[in-house]
Motif scaffolding. Sequence first.
Motif, PDB file in Angstrom:
ATOM      1  N   ASP A   1     -11.893  -2.514   5.954  1.00  0.00           N
ATOM      2  CA  ASP A   1     -13.310  -2.101   5.989  1.00  0.00           C
ATOM      3  C   ASP A   1     -14.242  -3.294   5.980  1.00  0.00           C
ATOM      4  O   ASP A   1     -15.154  -3.419   6.772  1.00  0.00           O
ATOM      5  CB  ASP A   1     -13.615  -1.279   4.734  1.00  0.00           C
ATOM      6  N   GLU A   2     -13.984  -4.160   5.026  1.00  0.00           N
ATOM      7  CA  GLU A   2     -14.864  -5.309   4.791  1.00  0.00           C
ATOM      8  C   GLU A   2     -14.925  -6.226   6.000  1.00  0.00           C
ATOM      9  O   GLU A   2     -15.969  -6.734   6.376  1.00  0.00           O
ATOM     10  CB  GLU A   2     -14.349  -6.073   3.559  1.00  0.00           C
ATOM     11  N   LEU A   3     -13.752  -6.446   6.611  1.00  0.00           N
ATOM     12  CA  LEU A   3     -13.689  -7.405   7.712  1.00  0.00           C
ATOM     13  C   LEU A   3     -13.767  -6.724   9.075  1.00  0.00           C
ATOM     14  O   LEU A   3     -13.660  -7.387  10.103  1.00  0.00           O
ATOM     15  CB  LEU A   3     -12.385  -8.217   7.619  1.00  0.00           C
ATOM     16  N   ASN A   4     -13.932  -5.422   9.063  1.00  0.00           N
ATOM     17  CA  ASN A   4     -13.975  -4.686  10.338  1.00  0.00           C
ATOM     18  C   ASN A   4     -12.741  -4.922  11.189  1.00  0.00           C
ATOM     19  O   ASN A   4     -12.834  -5.209  12.386  1.00  0.00           O
ATOM     20  CB  ASN A   4     -15.202  -5.118  11.149  1.00  0.00           C
ATOM     21  N   MET A   5     -11.590  -4.809  10.546  1.00  0.00           N
ATOM     22  CA  MET A   5     -10.319  -5.107  11.201  1.00  0.00           C
ATOM     23  C   MET A   5      -9.444  -3.878  11.112  1.00  0.00           C
ATOM     24  O   MET A   5      -9.486  -3.177  10.115  1.00  0.00           O
ATOM     25  CB  MET A   5      -9.638  -6.226  10.411  1.00  0.00           C
ATOM     26  N   PRO A   6      -8.642  -3.616  12.139  1.00  0.00           N
ATOM     27  CA  PRO A   6      -7.716  -2.487  12.008  1.00  0.00           C
ATOM     28  C   PRO A   6      -6.753  -2.712  10.849  1.00  0.00           C
ATOM     29  O   PRO A   6      -6.321  -3.851  10.597  1.00  0.00           O
ATOM     30  CB  PRO A   6      -6.954  -2.494  13.342  1.00  0.00           C
ATOM     31  N   LEU A   7      -6.403  -1.616  10.173  1.00  0.00           N
ATOM     32  CA  LEU A   7      -5.548  -1.724   8.987  1.00  0.00           C
ATOM     33  C   LEU A   7      -4.217  -2.383   9.320  1.00  0.00           C
ATOM     34  O   LEU A   7      -3.709  -3.207   8.562  1.00  0.00           O
ATOM     35  CB  LEU A   7      -5.320  -0.329   8.389  1.00  0.00           C
ATOM     36  N   GLY A   8      -3.660  -2.032  10.477  1.00  0.00           N
ATOM     37  CA  GLY A   8      -2.373  -2.615  10.870  1.00  0.00           C
ATOM     38  C   GLY A   8      -2.445  -4.127  10.984  1.00  0.00           C
ATOM     39  O   GLY A   8      -1.539  -4.852  10.557  1.00  0.00           O
TER      40      GLY A   8
ATOM     41  N   THR B   1      -7.997  -3.593  -1.962  1.00  0.00           N
ATOM     42  CA  THR B   1      -6.794  -3.015  -1.356  1.00  0.00           C
ATOM     43  C   THR B   1      -6.813  -3.381   0.129  1.00  0.00           C
ATOM     44  O   THR B   1      -7.832  -3.821   0.656  1.00  0.00           O
ATOM     45  CB  THR B   1      -6.781  -1.486  -1.445  1.00  0.00           C
ATOM     46  N   GLN B   2      -5.694  -3.149   0.786  1.00  0.00           N
ATOM     47  CA  GLN B   2      -5.628  -3.486   2.207  1.00  0.00           C
ATOM     48  C   GLN B   2      -6.615  -2.657   3.015  1.00  0.00           C
ATOM     49  O   GLN B   2      -7.243  -3.156   3.960  1.00  0.00           O
ATOM     50  CB  GLN B   2      -4.191  -3.313   2.714  1.00  0.00           C
TER      51      GLN B   2
ATOM     52  N   ASP C   1       0.820  -1.215   0.000  1.00  0.00           N
ATOM     53  CA  ASP C   1       0.000   0.000   0.000  1.00  0.00           C
ATOM     54  C   ASP C   1       0.846   1.254   0.000  1.00  0.00           C
ATOM     55  O   ASP C   1       0.432   2.294  -0.468  1.00  0.00           O
ATOM     56  CB  ASP C   1      -0.898   0.013   1.252  1.00  0.00           C
ATOM     57  N   ASP C   2       2.014   1.154   0.577  1.00  0.00           N
ATOM     58  CA  ASP C   2       2.847   2.338   0.807  1.00  0.00           C
ATOM     59  C   ASP C   2       3.876   2.485  -0.316  1.00  0.00           C
ATOM     60  O   ASP C   2       4.781   1.668  -0.427  1.00  0.00           O
ATOM     61  CB  ASP C   2       3.547   2.178   2.168  1.00  0.00           C
ATOM     62  N   PRO C   3       3.742   3.515  -1.150  1.00  0.00           N
ATOM     63  CA  PRO C   3       4.695   3.675  -2.259  1.00  0.00           C
ATOM     64  C   PRO C   3       6.126   3.901  -1.794  1.00  0.00           C
ATOM     65  O   PRO C   3       7.067   3.534  -2.476  1.00  0.00           O
ATOM     66  CB  PRO C   3       4.191   4.902  -3.025  1.00  0.00           C
ATOM     67  N   ALA C   4       6.279   4.454  -0.585  1.00  0.00           N
ATOM     68  CA  ALA C   4       7.631   4.677  -0.058  1.00  0.00           C
ATOM     69  C   ALA C   4       8.292   3.334   0.225  1.00  0.00           C
ATOM     70  O   ALA C   4       9.484   3.133  -0.054  1.00  0.00           O
ATOM     71  CB  ALA C   4       7.567   5.516   1.215  1.00  0.00           C
ATOM     72  N   GLU C   5       7.515   2.399   0.763  1.00  0.00           N
ATOM     73  CA  GLU C   5       8.037   1.070   1.039  1.00  0.00           C
ATOM     74  C   GLU C   5       8.449   0.390  -0.262  1.00  0.00           C
ATOM     75  O   GLU C   5       9.473  -0.297  -0.335  1.00  0.00           O
ATOM     76  CB  GLU C   5       6.962   0.254   1.768  1.00  0.00           C
ATOM     77  N   GLN C   6       7.631   0.616  -1.291  1.00  0.00           N
ATOM     78  CA  GLN C   6       7.946   0.015  -2.581  1.00  0.00           C
ATOM     79  C   GLN C   6       9.258   0.555  -3.139  1.00  0.00           C
ATOM     80  O   GLN C   6      10.104  -0.204  -3.607  1.00  0.00           O
ATOM     81  CB  GLN C   6       6.800   0.287  -3.561  1.00  0.00           C
ATOM     82  N   ARG C   7       9.412   1.881  -3.082  1.00  0.00           N
ATOM     83  CA  ARG C   7      10.654   2.488  -3.586  1.00  0.00           C
ATOM     84  C   ARG C   7      11.846   1.986  -2.780  1.00  0.00           C
ATOM     85  O   ARG C   7      12.932   1.743  -3.304  1.00  0.00           O
ATOM     86  CB  ARG C   7      10.568   4.011  -3.509  1.00  0.00           C
TER      87      ARG C   7
ATOM     88  N   VAL D   1      -4.559  -6.047   9.412  1.00  0.00           N
ATOM     89  CA  VAL D   1      -4.693  -6.583   8.052  1.00  0.00           C
ATOM     90  C   VAL D   1      -3.320  -6.713   7.403  1.00  0.00           C
ATOM     91  O   VAL D   1      -2.986  -7.737   6.807  1.00  0.00           O
ATOM     92  CB  VAL D   1      -5.592  -5.682   7.178  1.00  0.00           C
ATOM     93  N   LYS D   2      -2.521  -5.666   7.537  1.00  0.00           N
ATOM     94  CA  LYS D   2      -1.190  -5.693   6.918  1.00  0.00           C
ATOM     95  C   LYS D   2      -0.373  -6.863   7.456  1.00  0.00           C
ATOM     96  O   LYS D   2       0.237  -7.608   6.694  1.00  0.00           O
ATOM     97  CB  LYS D   2      -0.449  -4.381   7.211  1.00  0.00           C
ATOM     98  N   THR D   3      -0.371  -6.995   8.789  1.00  0.00           N
ATOM     99  CA  THR D   3       0.428  -8.064   9.401  1.00  0.00           C
ATOM    100  C   THR D   3      -0.057  -9.426   8.920  1.00  0.00           C
ATOM    101  O   THR D   3       0.742 -10.279   8.532  1.00  0.00           O
ATOM    102  CB  THR D   3       0.317  -7.998  10.935  1.00  0.00           C
ATOM    103  N   LYS D   4      -1.359  -9.618   8.952  1.00  0.00           N
ATOM    104  CA  LYS D   4      -1.896 -10.936   8.599  1.00  0.00           C
ATOM    105  C   LYS D   4      -1.695 -11.269   7.126  1.00  0.00           C
ATOM    106  O   LYS D   4      -1.458 -12.410   6.761  1.00  0.00           O
ATOM    107  CB  LYS D   4      -3.379 -11.010   8.968  1.00  0.00           C
ATOM    108  N   LEU D   5      -1.780 -10.244   6.288  1.00  0.00           N
ATOM    109  CA  LEU D   5      -1.549 -10.489   4.859  1.00  0.00           C
ATOM    110  C   LEU D   5      -0.133 -10.949   4.612  1.00  0.00           C
ATOM    111  O   LEU D   5       0.118 -11.852   3.807  1.00  0.00           O
ATOM    112  CB  LEU D   5      -1.808  -9.222   4.050  1.00  0.00           C
ATOM    113  N   ARG D   6       0.780 -10.308   5.308  1.00  0.00           N
ATOM    114  CA  ARG D   6       2.178 -10.713   5.148  1.00  0.00           C
ATOM    115  C   ARG D   6       2.390 -12.146   5.606  1.00  0.00           C
ATOM    116  O   ARG D   6       3.077 -12.925   4.961  1.00  0.00           O
ATOM    117  CB  ARG D   6       3.079  -9.748   5.924  1.00  0.00           C
TER     118      ARG D   6
END
Lengths: 280, 184
Positions: free
Chosen positions: B159-166, B153-154, A21-27, B168-173
């Motif tokens: 939004d969809e899962l009612n989960m904090p964005l952080g 998108t993340q 999501d973060d373009p800075a991370e991508q760069r 989501v990011k961790t779990k996706l990774r």
Amino acid sequence: MTPQEYISSGLLELYVLQQLDDPAEQRNIDQLRLTEPLIAAEIEQIERDLYRYAQQFEQQPPAHVKQQLMQQIAASITTTTTNDPSSATHNNAHTTKQAQHNTPVRSLPNYRAVAAACAVLFLASSMVAAYFYAENGKAQQQLNALRQRSDTLTTQMALMGEDMGMLRDPNFRKIVMSKVKPDAKFMSAIVYFNPSNNQLYLMIDNLPKPPADKQYQLWALVGGKPVDAGVFDPATHLIQMKRMTAQASTLQPEAFAVTLEPRGGKPEPTMETLIILGKN
Amino acid sequence: MMQSDNLSKRSEQELMELVQQQQPDALAVLYDRYAPALLGVVARMVKSDEVAEDVLQETFLKAWNNATSYDAAKGKLYTWLYNIARNTALDKIKSKQYRQTAQILASENIVHTIDAQHAEQLPTDTIGLTDVLQQLQPQHRQLIDLMYFEGYTQAEIADELNMPLGTVKTKLRQAVQHLRRLFA
């Protein structure tokens, strides 16, 4: 983060999938892969794994996809006019509706010649329309508006060019319809029916615009009963109607009809308003 | 005229250079090599053979028209093609026309849904793949599904899962890592 931390973070996987999501991370990773051999190697491995992942469910595409692709590429190399209405990406969605069997390159429709022919037909039919509309003052206004829209002719030609490609499909059956009332104003009405996918199309020339609260509706007569094939508004190009069920198409529609219904259509036709009828 | 058997021995970089020089035979080699895998990916996203084939054709057409934007230093050719295919498929899925067609075809009693056999199936019900994705935890599998097959998108997933964005990011990774390990 150290290279090792990056590798176990999952970020590199997301990077390859273009899901960061973060373009800075991508760069940042763009840079790192140039300076850190461990990261470069890991990214390369991820890409290999991505390919192996996809290979699990490979699907052999039908031959016509490659054929059409190569034809479009060949056409794009030889095309010199910049204003060619039959541009590659525009045709894409429709070319797959053409015949499924192999067509030799020689019999490929020449879109420019066809588009030119369509332009002549379009002009001819508007001239004939002008003749018939001459007595009607309101129609005269429509004709002027039509003349002023000559720049949209290119768009119309493009649409017709695609239509012609579809119509050359030998699977398509053509059912010519006639006026029920002799003073009806349209020039010609044809239903095109593709038995291989049960798709119906309608082409009606110069159908007058109905009152605002009414709309034309197409019906297929199947087993003696009228089946709704969709509502439509007058158009100069092929109109895609509803697709028939396999059952309806096996029974074979005996006829097609157009009536004038309240806007939005009705489940049953108002037979008194029958304008056009064509037997299969 | 180039012989395609000679061409197929060339490196991908050479092939892409030829494509950049407008040599169709080079693109044909790449098509033969990668179209099946790409079609498989796309078919599980769009759920209609006809649309999938359209996407496949558009993908290679885009590859042809944008050949100069491929940079071998930035990654492998398959990855480049894969991302074009995936984005093209997502454009189609999100297009008004696709959604309208799906609605029209689904809601009237005269017509079929676009692809009646696939409509209710999860994309994972394909032979060979079912086992692998089922080995993921349900939540990871759901995340992969939303991100990979449906193009969320993340932020949209959060939004969809009612989960904090952080989270989501961790779990996706975690999810992509697990998925990858299953194939390694």
